[in-house]
Design a protein around this motif. Structure first.
Motif, PDB file in Angstrom:
ATOM      1  N   HIS A  89     -55.291 -55.236 -10.726  1.00  0.00           N
ATOM      2  CA  HIS A  89     -55.054 -56.675 -10.710  1.00  0.00           C
ATOM      3  C   HIS A  89     -53.613 -57.010 -10.314  1.00  0.00           C
ATOM      4  O   HIS A  89     -53.356 -58.026  -9.679  1.00  0.00           O
ATOM      5  CB  HIS A  89     -55.453 -57.277 -12.067  1.00  0.00           C
ATOM      6  CG  HIS A  89     -56.948 -57.277 -12.274  1.00  0.00           C
ATOM      7  ND1 HIS A  89     -57.544 -56.937 -13.461  1.00  0.00           N
ATOM      8  CD2 HIS A  89     -57.953 -57.551 -11.410  1.00  0.00           C
ATOM      9  CE1 HIS A  89     -58.866 -57.019 -13.316  1.00  0.00           C
ATOM     10  NE2 HIS A  89     -59.132 -57.385 -12.080  1.00  0.00           N
ATOM     11  N   CYS A 144     -53.922 -56.547 -19.984  1.00  0.00           N
ATOM     12  CA  CYS A 144     -54.017 -57.181 -18.664  1.00  0.00           C
ATOM     13  C   CYS A 144     -54.487 -58.629 -18.848  1.00  0.00           C
ATOM     14  O   CYS A 144     -55.424 -58.894 -19.597  1.00  0.00           O
ATOM     15  CB  CYS A 144     -54.999 -56.408 -17.785  1.00  0.00           C
ATOM     16  SG  CYS A 144     -55.351 -57.229 -16.209  1.00  0.00           S
ATOM     17  N   LEU A 181     -56.136 -60.374 -16.967  1.00  0.00           N
ATOM     18  CA  LEU A 181     -57.454 -60.650 -16.375  1.00  0.00           C
ATOM     19  C   LEU A 181     -58.579 -59.803 -16.949  1.00  0.00           C
ATOM     20  O   LEU A 181     -59.735 -60.178 -16.879  1.00  0.00           O
ATOM     21  CB  LEU A 181     -57.400 -60.424 -14.861  1.00  0.00           C
ATOM     22  CG  LEU A 181     -57.028 -61.622 -14.009  1.00  0.00           C
ATOM     23  CD1 LEU A 181     -57.094 -61.237 -12.540  1.00  0.00           C
ATOM     24  CD2 LEU A 181     -57.926 -62.824 -14.275  1.00  0.00           C
ATOM     25  N   CYS A 182     -58.252 -58.634 -17.452  1.00  0.00           N
ATOM     26  CA  CYS A 182     -59.326 -57.788 -17.977  1.00  0.00           C
ATOM     27  C   CYS A 182     -58.837 -57.195 -19.298  1.00  0.00           C
ATOM     28  O   CYS A 182     -57.820 -57.589 -19.820  1.00  0.00           O
ATOM     29  CB  CYS A 182     -59.718 -56.701 -16.982  1.00  0.00           C
ATOM     30  SG  CYS A 182     -58.441 -55.466 -16.695  1.00  0.00           S
ATOM     31  N   CYS A 235     -53.262 -54.884 -15.133  1.00  0.00           N
ATOM     32  CA  CYS A 235     -53.581 -53.480 -14.898  1.00  0.00           C
ATOM     33  C   CYS A 235     -53.204 -53.207 -13.434  1.00  0.00           C
ATOM     34  O   CYS A 235     -52.968 -54.152 -12.676  1.00  0.00           O
ATOM     35  CB  CYS A 235     -55.056 -53.219 -15.173  1.00  0.00           C
ATOM     36  SG  CYS A 235     -56.137 -54.113 -14.048  1.00  0.00           S
TER      37      CYS A 235
HETATM   38 ZN   LIG Z   1     -56.961 -55.964 -15.187  1.00  0.00          ZN
END
Ligand SMILES: [Zn+2]
Length: 372
Positions: free
Chosen positions: A314, A274, A276-277, A311
């Motif tokens: 997100h 992902c 962002l994470c 994910c």
């Molecule tokens: Zn994520």
């Protein structure tokens, strides 16, 4: 020449590809384990015992880079002094570079080395390759740090001669005297623009270069024709039209179909997790369009720069416009997202994403669409 290339790709796929997939998977485990143990934020707190020695039997920062991860961009017969500070005959030694600056005071030199490591990694994060080039860390060490912490940004090669040999093997001619890191990036760009290889990971491409070079062969990569993706998009649109769905139902079908195809594969090769994470389970990762399918041209629809991997949470936030990103990749959060929703959807205003120039145009569209 190009028939020769097709033949060699075929041969590589048969002889080496699968083997390398397994080998790189093993290395990826070691790499993830390493960056988990030594996140950038903790490097400044590392003790000298955790940093050195470099012997195979020890289990330190330097040693793991040198031995555990030796097959991820080999450092050749690197002497321990590439790490700036090391232990020899139970004595702490400094590399010449650091000794010239600090004399024998290894404890202040050690603090400085850690600062320099963090500076290189922060520069890599910001795509400031000029700063990396200027850093006084040993170049083998620098290059190793980059491929361990930022495998998506460089081809995993440490040694100058090896990089030159790989460039030659695959027909890439860099400008004369191009600094190492820029040459590495240029080779990566050459790969990203090529047919076939644009969808390969940097590691797998390095594996191919190495294999070609060891066979004493030379090839020239073919440039990708963006047209092919456009044709695929037109075909896919036709298939979806035949289902006679509209509105949100159509959006859902597009999402499913796009996530079964080349768009997601390309993005996964680029991101692995992902954006962002750290969710990285393949089955959970979703390819998310920046500029939506419905308003994109055929060329834009499967363009790798028109997407991120997220994910499920997100992805949904981005799809619905609860979050967007500015041109520097910094997250923009909708006012509707209060603190509770931010917390439980795992977003915060410090987050950011790597953005390249080609993605900026798409992001501008996304921001406008959702009123940012
Ligand atoms: Zn994520």
């Amino acid at each position: 020449m190009s028939d020769e290339l097709d033949f060699l790709i075929e041969k590589y796929l048969k002889e080496r590809y699968e083997f390398n997939v397994l080998r790189f998977a093993e290395l990826e485990k070691l790499r993830l384990d390493f960056i988990k143990k030594y996140p950038v934020a903790k490097i400044r707190n590392m003790s000298l015992d955790e940093y050195t020695p470099v012997t195979q039997a020890s289990y330190t920062f330097s040693s793991r880079l040198r031995w555990d991860l030796q097959h991820l961009g080999t450092m050749g017969n690197a002497y321990p002094d590439v790490f700036g500070i090391y232990e020899k005959d139970s004595q702490i030694k400094l590399s010449k570079t650091y000794e010239n600056i600090f004399g024998k005071d290894y404890s202040s030199a050690f603090e400085r080395i850690k600062e320099d490591i963090v500076a290189v990694l922060e520069a890599a994060d910001a795509d400031d390759f000029e700063a990396i080039e200027k850093s006084r860390l040993n170049s083998l060490f620098k290059n190793k740090l980059l491929m361990v912490y930022y495998p998506d940004k460089v081809i995993p090669v440490c040694v100058k001669n090896t990089l030159d040999a790989y460039c030659e093997a695959v027909g890439f001619i860099p400008p004369k005297n191009m600094p190492f890191i820029f040459k590495n990036r240029a080779l990566k760009e050459y790969k990203d623009q090529s047919e076939t290889f644009s969808e390969w990971s940097n590691s797998q491409f390095m594996g191919f270069c190495d294999w070609i070079w060891r066979q004493n062969k030379k090839v020239t990569l073919k440039k990708a024709i963006p047209q092919q993706d456009a044709e695929k998009a037109i075909k896919l649109e036709k298939e979806i039209e035949d289902l006679h769905v509209t509105g949100e139902d159509k959006e859902a079908v597009v999402k499913v179909r796009v996530n079964q195809g080349v768009f997601r594969d390309k993005l996964l090769h680029r991101y692995h997790k992902c954006c962002l994470c750290n969710v990285n389970l393949n089955g959970l990762l979703v390819a998310s369009h920046i500029k939506p399918w419905a308003v994109s041209t055929p060329e834009e629809r499967l363009d790798i720069n028109n997407g991120f991997i997220f994910c499920p949470t997100h992805d949904k936030l981005f799809d619905k416009g609860y979050i967007s990103f500015d041109d520097n990749g910094k997250i923009l959060i909708s006012e509707e997202m209060d603190q509770i929703n931010q917390t439980f959807c795992n977003i915060n205003s410090d987050m950011s994403i790597d953005v390249n120039d080609k993605q900026k145009g798409y992001l501008e569209y996304h921001r406008k669409m959702f009123g940012y």
